[in-house]
Design a protein around this motif. Structure first.
Motif, PDB file in Angstrom:
ATOM      1  N   ALA A 270       5.201 116.717  31.112  1.00 37.34           N
ATOM      2  CA  ALA A 270       6.255 115.737  31.385  1.00 37.34           C
ATOM      3  C   ALA A 270       5.948 114.400  30.726  1.00 37.34           C
ATOM      4  O   ALA A 270       6.833 113.722  30.196  1.00 37.34           O
ATOM      5  CB  ALA A 270       6.423 115.560  32.891  1.00 37.34           C
ATOM      6  N   THR A 271       4.669 114.014  30.739  1.00 44.71           N
ATOM      7  CA  THR A 271       4.260 112.767  30.098  1.00 44.71           C
ATOM      8  C   THR A 271       4.463 112.842  28.588  1.00 44.71           C
ATOM      9  O   THR A 271       4.951 111.896  27.958  1.00 44.71           O
ATOM     10  CB  THR A 271       2.783 112.473  30.409  1.00 44.71           C
ATOM     11  N   LEU A 272       4.092 113.977  27.981  1.00 45.42           N
ATOM     12  CA  LEU A 272       4.274 114.159  26.539  1.00 45.42           C
ATOM     13  C   LEU A 272       5.751 114.156  26.173  1.00 45.42           C
ATOM     14  O   LEU A 272       6.146 113.622  25.133  1.00 45.42           O
ATOM     15  CB  LEU A 272       3.606 115.463  26.100  1.00 45.42           C
ATOM     16  N   GLN A 273       6.586 114.753  27.006  1.00 48.39           N
ATOM     17  CA  GLN A 273       8.026 114.767  26.748  1.00 48.39           C
ATOM     18  C   GLN A 273       8.581 113.344  26.728  1.00 48.39           C
ATOM     19  O   GLN A 273       9.418 113.011  25.892  1.00 48.39           O
ATOM     20  CB  GLN A 273       8.737 115.595  27.818  1.00 48.39           C
ATOM     21  N   LYS A 274       8.109 112.502  27.640  1.00 52.82           N
ATOM     22  CA  LYS A 274       8.525 111.104  27.646  1.00 52.82           C
ATOM     23  C   LYS A 274       8.061 110.390  26.382  1.00 52.82           C
ATOM     24  O   LYS A 274       8.778 109.581  25.802  1.00 52.82           O
ATOM     25  CB  LYS A 274       7.940 110.395  28.873  1.00 52.82           C
ATOM     26  N   ALA A 275       6.852 110.698  25.957  1.00 52.82           N
ATOM     27  CA  ALA A 275       6.276 110.016  24.792  1.00 52.82           C
ATOM     28  C   ALA A 275       7.000 110.356  23.503  1.00 52.82           C
ATOM     29  O   ALA A 275       7.211 109.490  22.646  1.00 52.82           O
ATOM     30  CB  ALA A 275       4.790 110.366  24.666  1.00 52.82           C
TER      31      ALA A 275
END
Length: 322
Positions: A270-275
């Motif tokens: 989820a963090t990578l998707q935001k990034a």
């Protein structure tokens, strides 16, 4: 235009469109604003960059499966007349200062299942074989250099050696930066070292060189509420593999090996998707393989950089572009 005027250099060309988007356009947007090409009228990055080429701002590589920028037309009136906002007003600056919502960057991945990713990995060594040195420091000093997990990092070992040298007055008289080792230190070195003087750093490296390598990992658990879980594991930090591939005719970037660090794979995805502002999913482990993270598109360069930012050691990342 902001990225072209303030970040993109001609020497960096040609550049993959994914890299331009993730490493230049998104970081230099205004703090608090949001950029997501999938939510725009263009829907896809290739459509947006094609529009930029038609506007005369850039040139794209012909007949390329993925968009690649080969030229920036800096004499175009739109580029010449663009007045960039100050660097301090960008999302990148806001994330660096830790102030406020940066509009969906890697540090703004709050919410359920998506804590801010921050993995700490450092090489350490079991200090049990150096017990004689620790005991020689005296009870109070020994307590201050003893760690909860029974391991020393290189910097912790250097400080312990320095304390011992100060206590035993082992500095050479003609050079206060060099150590004349005593019998205890020579014994720990095996008693066979022909070297008669050391710096604090070189002596610490010699001592650690005789100990088995390990690594200390600190991983966030469930966001700020969950705290941080720290573990010490044998050997060097595990390898993380980043490679590009195709799935059902679509370009993807695959990441394997992160689960070895004990991370929450769903939260990290989820963090990578935001990034990256692109689709990211966790692939469950199969009988033949291991669990991984799949990113839509060729984002391998951006993913490798992101892994470094969240704390994965560069030497532990294997990058394989198809």
């Amino acid at each position: 235009l902001q990225a072209i005027k303030t970040r993109l250099k001609d020497k960096d060309l040609p550049m993959a469109g994914n890299m331009l988007y993730a490493q230049h356009m998104r970081p230099c947007r205004r703090a608090g604003s949001h950029i997501d090409v999938k939510a725009s009228s263009f829907k896809k990055l290739v459509a947006f960059l094609t529009h930029c080429e038609e506007a005369g701002w850039i040139a794209l590589k012909k007949n390329s499966a993925e968009p690649v920028v080969t030229k920036v037309c800096r004499d175009h009136p739109d580029i010449r007349e663009w007045k960039p906002w100050p660097k301090a007003c960008t999302a990148e600056a806001a994330e660096a200062s830790g102030g406020g919502d940066s509009g969906g960057g890697a540090g703004a991945a709050g919410g359920k299942g998506a804590p801010v990713a921050s993995i700490e990995v450092e090489p350490v060594w079991r200090m049990s074989k150096l017990k004689a040195l620790i005991d020689a420091l005296g009870a109070e000093e020994a307590k201050s250099v003893t760690t909860e997990d029974g391991c020393w990092s290189r910097s912790e070992c250097i400080e312990a050696v320095r304390s011992y040298v100060e206590r035993k007055e082992l500095w050479q008289q003609n050079n206060r930066k060099r150590i004349a080792p005593d019998d205890l230190l020579l014994g720990m070195l095996g008693g066979k070292d022909s070297q008669t003087s050391f710096s604090v750093e070189s002596l610490a490296d010699k001592l650690l060189g005789a100990l088995p390598a390990m690594h200390r990992v600190a991983v966030p658990q469930g966001g700020a509420v969950g705290g941080v879980r720290r573990t010490v594991r044998q050997g060097k930090p595990p390898l993380v593999q980043v490679r590009t591939d195709t799935r059902r005719g679509h370009s993807v970037t695959l990441i394997f090996g992160l689960e070895a660090y004990g991370v929450d794979m769903e939260a990290l995805a989820a963090t990578l998707q935001k990034a990256l502002a692109t689709s990211v999913a966790v692939e469950e482990a199969s009988v033949q393989g291991q669990a991984g993270i799949m990113v839509q598109g060729f984002w391998d360069v951006a993913v490798v950089e992101w892994l470094g930012r969240i704390g994965i050691p560069p030497d532990s990342v294997q990058h394989q572009a198809k």
